[in-house]
Design a protein around this motif. Structure first.
Motif, short mmCIF file in Angstrom:
data_model
loop_
_atom_site.label_atom_id
_atom_site.label_comp_id
_atom_site.label_asym_id
_atom_site.label_seq_id
_atom_site.Cartn_x
_atom_site.Cartn_y
_atom_site.Cartn_z
N LYS A 290 0.82 -1.21 0.00
CA LYS A 290 0.00 0.00 0.00
C LYS A 290 0.86 1.27 0.00
N THR B 207 -0.98 1.14 7.88
CA THR B 207 -1.92 1.65 6.88
C THR B 207 -2.92 0.55 6.51
N ASN B 208 -2.58 -0.68 6.82
CA ASN B 208 -3.48 -1.81 6.56
C ASN B 208 -4.58 -1.83 7.61
N GLN B 209 -5.78 -1.41 7.21
CA GLN B 209 -6.92 -1.35 8.13
C GLN B 209 -7.51 -2.73 8.42
N ASP C 78 5.15 -0.15 4.51
CA ASP C 78 4.41 0.89 3.78
C ASP C 78 3.75 1.88 4.73
N PHE C 79 4.18 1.90 6.00
CA PHE C 79 3.62 2.82 6.99
C PHE C 79 4.74 3.40 7.84
#
Length: 668
Positions: A344, A423-425, A417-418
């Motif tokens: 992401k 960021t992965n909800q 990616d965070f």
């Protein structure tokens, strides 16, 4: 013919609410036909019972019997239950519902079972993650364990529920919704549509409610599987030359979910796995890797979602010098580069990743500088890498935690990616599927990692810019691996997987599973899951030499250093030189002797042993879910009388027919 007609007549009376229109009765030719007409088996994905040293989590029937209850639509979390009910629950209400169950025993006692509607999730902005806000905090190499890496986390997966829970498939959701609506429209108590749950766990039957007792009574098995490692170029284990420092690139291949067989883990962690495999593919085309200062080693861990089973067992195997890690030496591991969630990173015209490091040693700074140099070398591809926020308590949940807890001086970086929170909800939920990642982001991460590894492996040599700029990733490979590892179509029947293995299942699932083997011959395990076998073959192929002609094989190879790649495919196996090995992944506090598993006391030499949960999974005989219509007791009595009447009438008809036939024969 008469018995068949009689059976059809009784079936018509018994099963009329569920039977198809007139004209279909003639298909009822046997008892199984009758059962299929009366009972509808529903496609489902169960929540099962897991155990650790302190108790249980997950779901199970409360006793040894099946559970039957009327299907009830649950409209909102304030609804009251006045009687035992099979709850049809919208997915977006799931977290609040299970939090209420855990806090309100009076409400929970009327829950016979739960059917989770999979038709959609409208609250995507709120996220859905059934694990903690700091997953596996007990393994962190720092003290701030209240930090929220996973703000969407509810923790409902870590409670135990004494009722069955199933996620319905899309088609099954429509069927059950219609049955629930019929119950709502009905003004009478009967007929009523019910669900029958068969989720009897053997740990419930045996009364073993923790890992130690269930292993002793053999009502469970430990979670585990096989990790895989490989080197590029292959390591000559018989060589007397000094060993090069090891540059290790790692990723994970297992995820978790409330529902056992819906653990895809697209962003976390499979995007990192795909990026690692693609980076290995890109590096395999570079000449002169044997002349670099450092030895490239790639490791794919399994069991990381359940107490970092893979990385901890790998480190223990290094300590004892096991055959599974022959050729490696823990003292020679100079740097660890982990690829975490990288699906992401795409946004606002560029792809951005964050490098999370522990401490600020010169070796760690070298790794961060290598990432920046790799980013610069990609130029117009616009792949950016930033150092994670200094206010973070340390590295995020990752395999690197196990390395740091083992040796605090380990130099390592985790690429994510965070920055400060996921960021992965949908971390560790069934919603972390292929729609939750972007293949372009994964390809960008692979390119960044491949070039950073080349820069780091070059050490103090003058960097060969021509070789560096020649490192390009195969975007088509990324897209194919996404389809293979994260979808059912084509799933594991895709070309690249089928070129190496014969998968047991078409639809991938990245739940670690249970350790089925006796942990003896780890290079030729009796059972390894589809993902482990594919990763082993892929890495063996990409890191092997020579690339030309090879001897065909069906199993083991006779020459030292050779392994048989693609042995599962008839006529495709070939012996190649490759240092690719399986490593068992299960709790470091378990030992297998006398044909059973035993829990060992925590050892001071294993710093994470004292917090090891020792996860196990209960046995079960069968798991099933079916729905059908129940009539009133009066109706049942009428059916009984009708059945007796038909039987008596049939008997009289037979007697009369015999008499008439006998008279006719005598008359003739």
């Amino acid at each position: 013919m008469a018995p068949r007609l009689l059976l059809a007549a009784v079936a018509l009376l018994l099963a009329s609410p569920l039977l198809p229109p007139a004209g279909a009765i003639d298909i009822l030719e046997s008892v199984p036909d009758l059962e299929r007409a009366m009972y509808l088996n529903v496609e489902n994905y169960p929540c099962v019972r897991l155990l650790n040293l302190s108790g249980e989590i997950g779901c199970s029937n409360p006793g040894r019997e099946k559970v039957v209850a009327p299907i009830t639509k649950f409209k909102n979390t304030d609804d009251q239950l006045t009687h035992l009910s099979a709850i049809l629950l919208p997915l977006e209400d799931m977290q609040n519902f299970f939090l209420r169950v855990s806090s309100n025993p009076d409400f929970a006692q009327n829950v016979a079972g739960v059917l989770v509607d999979s038709s959609g999730y409208k609250s995507k902005s709120l996220g859905f993650s059934p694990v903690e806000k700091f997953p596996q905090a007990e393994f962190a190499p720092y003290t701030n364990l209240n930090y929220q890496w996973n703000p969407a986390g509810s923790g409902i997966m870590w409670n135990h529920y004494n009722f069955p829970v199933f996620l319905l498939s899309g088609e099954s959701t429509l069927v059950v919704q219609e049955l629930a609506n019929k119950n709502i429209r009905s003004t009478d108590a009967y007929p009523v549509n019910v669900a029958e749950f068969d989720l009897v766990m053997q740990t419930t039957t045996f009364g073993t409610h923790d890992s130690e007792s269930c292993l002793r009574e053999t009502s469970c098995l430990p979670l585990g599987g096989y990790s895989v490692w490989s080197s590029l170029p292959p390591i000559n284990v018989s060589s007397t030359k000094p060993t090069k420092p090891i540059l290790m690139a790692v990723a994970s291949q297992d995820s978790a979910s409330f529902f056992r067989d819906q653990s895809l883990g697209a962003d976390s962690p499979i995007s990192g796995l795909i990026a690692l495999l693609t980076a290995v593919d890109a590096l395999s085309h570079v000449d002169g890797l044997d002349k670099l200062k450092k030895q490239l080693v790639f490791v794919v861990f399994t069991g990381e979602a359940w107490g970092y089973l893979g990385s901890r067992k790998f480190l223990l195997e290094l300590d004892v010098g096991a055959d599974a890690v022959k050729g490696l030496n823990s003292t020679m591991i100079e740097q660890v580069l982990e690829i975490g969630s990288v699906g992401k990173g795409l946004g606002q015209g560029s792809t951005t990743f964050f490098a999370h490091a522990d401490g600020a040693s010169s070796v760690t700074k070298e790794m961060l500088n290598a990432f920046q140099a790799a980013s610069d070398s990609l130029g117009s591809d616009n792949v950016k890498v930033k150092t994670a926020n200094a206010s973070n308590p340390g590295i995020p949940p990752s395999s690197l935690m196990a390395f740091l807890r083992k040796n605090a001086s380990t130099s390592g970086v985790v690429l994510e990616d965070f920055d400060s929170s996921f960021t992965n909800q949908f971390y560790h939920s069934h919603l972390d599927n292929s729609s939750n990642v972007n293949s372009s982001s994964i390809a960008a991460a692979a390119a960044l990692v491949a070039r950073a590894l080349y820069i780091l492996a070059s050490g103090d040599l003058t960097l060969d810019l021509m070789a560096l700029n020649s490192i390009k990733v195969n975007v088509s490979l990324v897209e194919e691996l996404v389809q293979c590892l994260l979808t059912c179509e084509p799933g594991l029947s895709c070309g690249i997987v089928r070129s190496f293995i014969s998968p047991n299942n078409n639809c991938p699932s990245h739940y670690v599973g249970v350790f089925l083997d006796q942990p003896s011959d780890t290079q030729y395990p009796g059972y390894a899951d589809d993902t482990s076998r594919f990763v082993w073959n892929f890495l063996a192929d990409r890191t092997s030499t020579p690339k030309g002609n090879a001897i065909s094989c069906t199993g083991r190879c006779s020459n030292l250093g050779e392994i048989c790649i693609g042995a599962e495919i008839e006529g495709k196996g070939r012996c190649m030189i490759s240092t690719t090995r399986y490593v068992p992944a299960y709790s470091t506090r378990l030992t297998f002797k006398d044909n059973s598993w035993h829990v060992m006391p925590a050892n001071a030499s294993d710093p994470m042993g004292s917090v090891d949960p020792i996860w196990t999974e209960s046995f079960w005989n069968a798991i099933g879910l079916q729905v059908y219509t129940v009539q009133s007791a009066t109706y049942d009595h009428l059916i009984l009388v009708a059945g007796v009447g038909i039987t008596v009438a049939s008997y009289i008809a037979i007697v009369v027919s015999r008499g008439c036939l006998s008279k006719a024969l005598k008359h003739d």
